[in-house]
Scaffold this motif. Structure first.
Motif: not given
Length: 468
Positions: A175-193
């Motif tokens: 491991x030489x690089x770390x990608x710190x992922x953050x999803x924007x308002x994930x719980x509010x944007x889940x598509x029901x369909x």
């Protein structure tokens, strides 16, 4: 193919139970579901609702938090416990006849660390019971599907298991690089369909699918006004963690697993709910992954939080490479309340140092300061017992190797706040020398609670846990 023959009408017979891998008690029928899910990863289960028995509803009721706030129905756990068997018999009948109706969630707002507010959905008590029962059934399928690097809201898994896995991955992998992922308002944007389509990959029981759709479409009630929810799952609902894990399993976990199979360098990932940390061997692959991930997420109505998603140089060579470029010390990242930094042990070898995140620590101190002011005139012994329990709970999570200095500083700051509060109780202010024995009596000194991540991770591997 189906996962078993349904029993008699409404399945009122209580089956025998046996422990699962997570230690829970489930019916022998559910063990059969798990076996079929393990043997055939493509099978769609067409008959599941008959596993929701009166016994399972009873277990689900007792699994709920007894002091939780009531939903729009206004029914508390204690009130529902009166005449419980008759209530559960009626609920069981309505669920199996299709007469059960989901009620809207009661919306409450809770403050976030950045000053904003997060919406919280409080479900009605019967909705919680049925959701808990359905989660128990569906877990037998999805626990065979979910990847080993997914740790959030799963039976037998927790935050420290995710922290251990991340620590070991950074130390042992390239491991030489770390990608710190953050999803924007994930719980509010889940598509029901999209969510229903993903669930249908494994679940083909129309009655279970209708239950899930009822909960998604129930809406929210705020200040007596009902509003429709076109996307997202209410944070606080019993079913939400499982639904979010299913969504991210297909959208992120599977996609990342396939992506890294074709990569030329090593790629590691640890995910807890919607927080994910990825380790890359090569910078160009990390940048390409990030570009392609953004496009992939758009197909499912998601996007990254650009302000919080970061790609940083991290690992055993990070300090040397940054020093060559005159860039100073390696950057740190925060995961599950701990700030992760590049360091060295006593032998001069690379070490991942973990300390409590400063923002979380300051927030906790501010809460304690306010609470101490409310308890200013309470007996010292009662305040001391309360502070002792608070600190022990705080240590229970944060007392990892290498973090004792921060915890000692935290204890000292709590002692200072308590000293100031006690000093304001009378005009004759006591000295620190007079109050220090009282403070030492009630405020425990921090000790390491969690073993070194390497030892715990290896111990779990030896016990047969899934290392995927």
């Amino acid at each position: 193919m189906v996962e078993g023959r349904p029993v008699t009408k409404e399945n009122t017979v209580e089956p025998n139970t046996q422990p699962t891998q997570s230690g829970e008690r489930v019916s022998q029928g559910l063990q059969g579901v798990r076996e079929r899910a393990r043997k055939n990863k493509q099978e769609r289960f067409t008959a599941l609702l008959h596993h929701v028995t009166p016994a399972l509803l009873r277990e689900s009721f007792y699994a709920l938090k007894r002091k939780a706030a009531p939903g729009v129905d206004g029914v508390t756990w204690q009130e529902y416990a009166t005449g419980l068997e008759d209530r559960l018999k009626d609920l069981h009948g309505r669920v199996h006849r299709g007469a059960y109706r989901a009620q809207p969630s009661k919306r409450r707002w809770i403050p976030k660390g950045n000053g904003k507010q997060r919406p919280l959905g409080i479900a009605a008590l019967e909705d919680k019971i049925v959701q808990q029962a359905v989660v128990t059934v569906l877990n037998e399928i999805y626990e065979e599907d979910f990847r080993g690097f997914s740790y959030g809201f799963r039976p037998g898994r927790g935050q420290h298991m995710a922290l251990d896995a991340l620590y070991v991955a950074i130390k042992r992998k390239r491991v030489n690089w770390i990608l710190d992922l953050d999803l924007k308002s994930f719980f509010d944007n889940i598509s029901h369909e999209k969510l229903v389509q993903l669930i249908e990959k494994r679940i083909a029981d129309p009655r279970v699918l209708r239950l899930i759709q009822k909960w998604l479409k129930a809406g929210v009630m705020e200040e007596g006004v009902w509003s429709e929810t076109e996307a997202g799952t209410p944070q606080g609902a019993v079913i939400s963690p499982l639904l979010s894990n299913v969504y991210l399993h297909y959208v992120l976990d599977q996609w990342t697993d396939q992506w890294r199979q074709a990569a030329r360098g090593e790629i590691t990932i640890v995910r807890y709910a919607d927080d994910a940390i990825l380790g890359f061997e090569h910078q160009d692959e990390a940048e390409r992954y990030l570009r392609e991930l953004k496009e992939h997420l758009r197909e499912y109505g998601l996007e990254l939080n650009e302000d919080k998603t970061r790609l940083i140089r991290f690992g055993r060579f990070a300090a040397f490479n940054r020093a060559e470029r005159g860039e100073g010390k390696p950057e740190a990242f925060t995961f599950l309340g701990f700030q992760h930094m590049c360091g060295k042990n006593r032998l001069g070898r690379f070490e991942v140092r973990r300390i409590t995140d400063g923002k979380r620590r300051r927030k906790k101190l501010q809460e304690l300061k306010q609470e101490l002011r409310w308890r200013m005139h309470a007996p010292i012994a009662k305040v001391g017992e309360w502070l002792r329990s608070v600190l022990r709970g705080y240590y229970q999570y944060h007392a990892v190797p290498g973090n004792l200095a921060i915890l000692s500083r935290f204890r000292h700051q709590v002692a200072r706040h308590w000293f100031r509060t006690l000093s304001q109780r009378s005009q004759r202010r006591p000295t620190w020398q007079k109050l220090s024995p009282i403070i030492d009596q009630w405020l425990p000194i921090p000790h390491v609670v969690h073993a070194y991540p390497d030892a715990r991770f290896d111990a779990r591997r030896r016990k047969g846990s899934d290392p995927r």
